[in-house]
Design a protein around this motif. Structure first.
Motif, PDB file in Angstrom:
ATOM      1  N   LYS A  60       0.731  -0.932  -0.064  1.00 36.86           N
ATOM      2  CA  LYS A  60      -0.238  -0.326  -0.049  1.00 36.86           C
ATOM      3  C   LYS A  60       1.016   1.362   0.155  1.00 36.86           C
ATOM      4  CE  LYS A  60      -4.072   1.934   2.258  1.00 36.86           C
ATOM      5  NZ  LYS A  60      -4.920   1.976   3.474  1.00 36.86           N
ATOM      6  N   PHE A  61       0.651   2.092  -0.971  1.00 34.58           N
ATOM      7  CA  PHE A  61       1.353   3.115  -0.853  1.00 34.58           C
ATOM      8  C   PHE A  61       0.236   4.450  -0.611  1.00 34.58           C
ATOM      9  CE2 PHE A  61       2.978   6.676  -3.811  1.00 34.58           C
ATOM     10  CZ  PHE A  61       4.407   6.673  -2.678  1.00 34.58           C
ATOM     11  N   SER A  62       0.208   5.292  -0.309  1.00 34.12           N
ATOM     12  CA  SER A  62      -0.241   6.556   0.494  1.00 34.12           C
ATOM     13  C   SER A  62       0.190   7.745  -0.134  1.00 34.12           C
ATOM     14  CB  SER A  62      -1.026   6.115   1.900  1.00 34.12           C
ATOM     15  OG  SER A  62      -1.410   5.360   1.734  1.00 34.12           O
ATOM     16  N   HIS A  63      -0.140   8.370  -1.000  1.00 32.17           N
ATOM     17  CA  HIS A  63       0.089  10.188  -1.271  1.00 32.17           C
ATOM     18  C   HIS A  63      -0.333  10.213  -1.419  1.00 32.17           C
ATOM     19  CE1 HIS A  63      -1.275   9.789  -5.097  1.00 32.17           C
ATOM     20  NE2 HIS A  63      -1.289   7.993  -5.124  1.00 32.17           N
ATOM     21  N   VAL A  64      -0.205  12.230  -1.558  1.00 31.15           N
ATOM     22  CA  VAL A  64      -1.133  13.719  -1.244  1.00 31.15           C
ATOM     23  C   VAL A  64      -1.638  13.726  -2.647  1.00 31.15           C
ATOM     24  CG1 VAL A  64      -0.976  15.834  -1.355  1.00 31.15           C
ATOM     25  CG2 VAL A  64       0.830  14.218   0.320  1.00 31.15           C
ATOM     26  N   TYR A  65      -2.380  13.654  -2.591  1.00 30.49           N
ATOM     27  CA  TYR A  65      -3.829  13.729  -4.586  1.00 30.49           C
ATOM     28  C   TYR A  65      -3.144  14.517  -5.554  1.00 30.49           C
ATOM     29  CZ  TYR A  65      -7.329  15.343  -7.962  1.00 30.49           C
ATOM     30  OH  TYR A  65      -7.528  15.117  -8.551  1.00 30.49           O
ATOM     31  N   ASP A  66      -3.137  14.103  -6.643  1.00 31.13           N
ATOM     32  CA  ASP A  66      -2.692  15.468  -7.296  1.00 31.13           C
ATOM     33  C   ASP A  66      -0.857  14.611  -7.665  1.00 31.13           C
ATOM     34  OD1 ASP A  66      -2.106  16.287  -9.982  1.00 31.13           O
ATOM     35  OD2 ASP A  66      -2.714  18.539  -9.304  1.00 31.13           O
ATOM     36  N   TYR A  67      -0.138  13.311  -7.436  1.00 30.15           N
ATOM     37  CA  TYR A  67       1.128  13.006  -7.034  1.00 30.15           C
ATOM     38  C   TYR A  67       1.985  13.786  -8.935  1.00 30.15           C
ATOM     39  CZ  TYR A  67       4.931  10.596  -5.146  1.00 30.15           C
ATOM     40  OH  TYR A  67       6.215  10.426  -4.610  1.00 30.15           O
ATOM     41  N   GLN A  68       2.938  14.533  -7.994  1.00 31.73           N
ATOM     42  CA  GLN A  68       3.642  14.812  -9.355  1.00 31.73           C
ATOM     43  C   GLN A  68       4.215  14.183  -9.964  1.00 31.73           C
ATOM     44  OE1 GLN A  68       4.506  15.412  -6.237  1.00 31.73           O
ATOM     45  NE2 GLN A  68       6.876  16.237  -5.419  1.00 31.73           N
ATOM     46  N   PHE A  69       4.897  13.041  -9.605  1.00 28.57           N
ATOM     47  CA  PHE A  69       5.184  11.902 -10.547  1.00 28.57           C
ATOM     48  C   PHE A  69       4.407  11.132 -11.213  1.00 28.57           C
ATOM     49  CE2 PHE A  69       8.176  13.302  -7.316  1.00 28.57           C
ATOM     50  CZ  PHE A  69       9.326  14.269  -8.207  1.00 28.57           C
ATOM     51  N   ALA A  70       4.112  10.528 -12.607  1.00 31.98           N
ATOM     52  CA  ALA A  70       3.321   9.230 -13.054  1.00 31.98           C
ATOM     53  C   ALA A  70       3.397   8.332 -12.178  1.00 31.98           C
ATOM     54  CB  ALA A  70       3.947   9.364 -14.655  1.00 31.98           C
ATOM     55  N   SER A  71       5.430   7.173 -12.367  1.00 33.06           N
ATOM     56  CA  SER A  71       5.864   6.959 -11.600  1.00 33.06           C
ATOM     57  C   SER A  71       6.870   6.824 -10.704  1.00 33.06           C
ATOM     58  CB  SER A  71       6.215   5.268 -12.031  1.00 33.06           C
ATOM     59  OG  SER A  71       7.388   6.269 -13.284  1.00 33.06           O
ATOM     60  N   VAL A  72       6.428   5.298  -9.139  1.00 31.16           N
ATOM     61  CA  VAL A  72       8.183   5.010  -8.590  1.00 31.16           C
ATOM     62  C   VAL A  72       8.931   4.080  -8.802  1.00 31.16           C
ATOM     63  CG1 VAL A  72       8.501   5.548  -5.995  1.00 31.16           C
ATOM     64  CG2 VAL A  72       6.444   7.291  -6.685  1.00 31.16           C
ATOM     65  N   PRO A  73       9.999   4.525  -8.987  1.00 26.49           N
ATOM     66  CA  PRO A  73      10.656   3.412  -8.592  1.00 26.49           C
ATOM     67  C   PRO A  73      11.294   2.512  -7.389  1.00 26.49           C
ATOM     68  CG  PRO A  73      12.106   5.294  -8.928  1.00 26.49           C
ATOM     69  CD  PRO A  73      11.223   5.537  -9.124  1.00 26.49           C
ATOM     70  N   LEU A  74      10.599   1.068  -7.088  1.00 25.68           N
ATOM     71  CA  LEU A  74      10.776   0.662  -6.005  1.00 25.68           C
ATOM     72  C   LEU A  74      11.940  -0.681  -5.680  1.00 25.68           C
ATOM     73  CD1 LEU A  74       6.943   1.062  -4.943  1.00 25.68           C
ATOM     74  CD2 LEU A  74       9.348   2.460  -4.318  1.00 25.68           C
ATOM     75  N   THR A  75      12.234  -1.099  -4.997  1.00 19.05           N
ATOM     76  CA  THR A  75      12.669  -2.166  -4.973  1.00 19.05           C
ATOM     77  C   THR A  75      12.161  -3.484  -3.326  1.00 19.05           C
ATOM     78  OG1 THR A  75      14.727  -1.669  -5.678  1.00 19.05           O
ATOM     79  CG2 THR A  75      15.282  -3.921  -4.555  1.00 19.05           C
ATOM     80  N   PHE A  76      11.766  -4.320  -3.927  1.00 15.04           N
ATOM     81  CA  PHE A  76      11.000  -5.361  -2.760  1.00 15.04           C
ATOM     82  C   PHE A  76      12.449  -6.677  -2.320  1.00 15.04           C
ATOM     83  CE2 PHE A  76       7.307  -2.921  -5.017  1.00 15.04           C
ATOM     84  CZ  PHE A  76       6.551  -3.036  -3.766  1.00 15.04           C
TER      85      PHE A  76
END
Length: 155
Positions: A60-76
């Protein structure tokens, strides 16, 4: 009084996250500044006691509305009870090609759920999942309210 309430809420959430066998749910917030620091790798530990069922593992990723990035690079990184590690790099999509939010939003808060594993068999024992981001624009990822992990048994 405020600190007593926070302690009570912590224990209540701990009770809820551990109350069902085969179920784990934790959500960590990043405080008032809503910044996920590059050095803040989150670790989630959970125990599987019933290996006869398949499990869904969701992020689960919670962010502020109208996030400025289209994607976020993550590593699990998923570490199984025998010490074997599986690394999963993910480009978490926040918006579709037209710029529409993919998360469920209520007011200024948006919650995005990403399936890490679906109907996967897990052996008995303690698992450890670490989550980090690979954002290169600053020493932190801005406007992130919090992240969490759910592990649910499924039929």
């Amino acid at each position: 009084m405020k600190s007593k309430l926070l302690v009570l809420l912590f224990f209540f959430s701990l009770f809820l996250s551990c109350s069902q066998q085969g179920h784990y749910s934790v959500f960590d917030t990043f405080g008032e500044d809503n910044r996920w620091n590059q050095t803040d790798t989150k670790t989630f530990d959970f125990e599987i006691t019933d290996e006869s069922k398949p499990y869904d593992i969701t992020f689960k990723f919670s962010h502020v509305y109208d996030y400025q990035f289209a994607s976020v690079p993550l590593t699990f990184v998923i570490e199984s009870p025998n010490g074997q590690k599986e690394t999963l790099p993910v480009d978490l999509k926040i918006k579709d090609a037209s710029g529409k939010q993919l998360a469920d939003c209520s007011g200024d808060v948006c919650d995005l759920v990403y399936p890490i594993k679906k109907k996967t068999k897990l052996t008995k024992g303690i698992y450890k999942i670490t989550v980090s981001h690979r954002f290169k624009g600053a020493p932190f990822l801005p406007n992130v309210i919090g992240i969490g992990l759910n592990v649910d048994s499924v039929q």
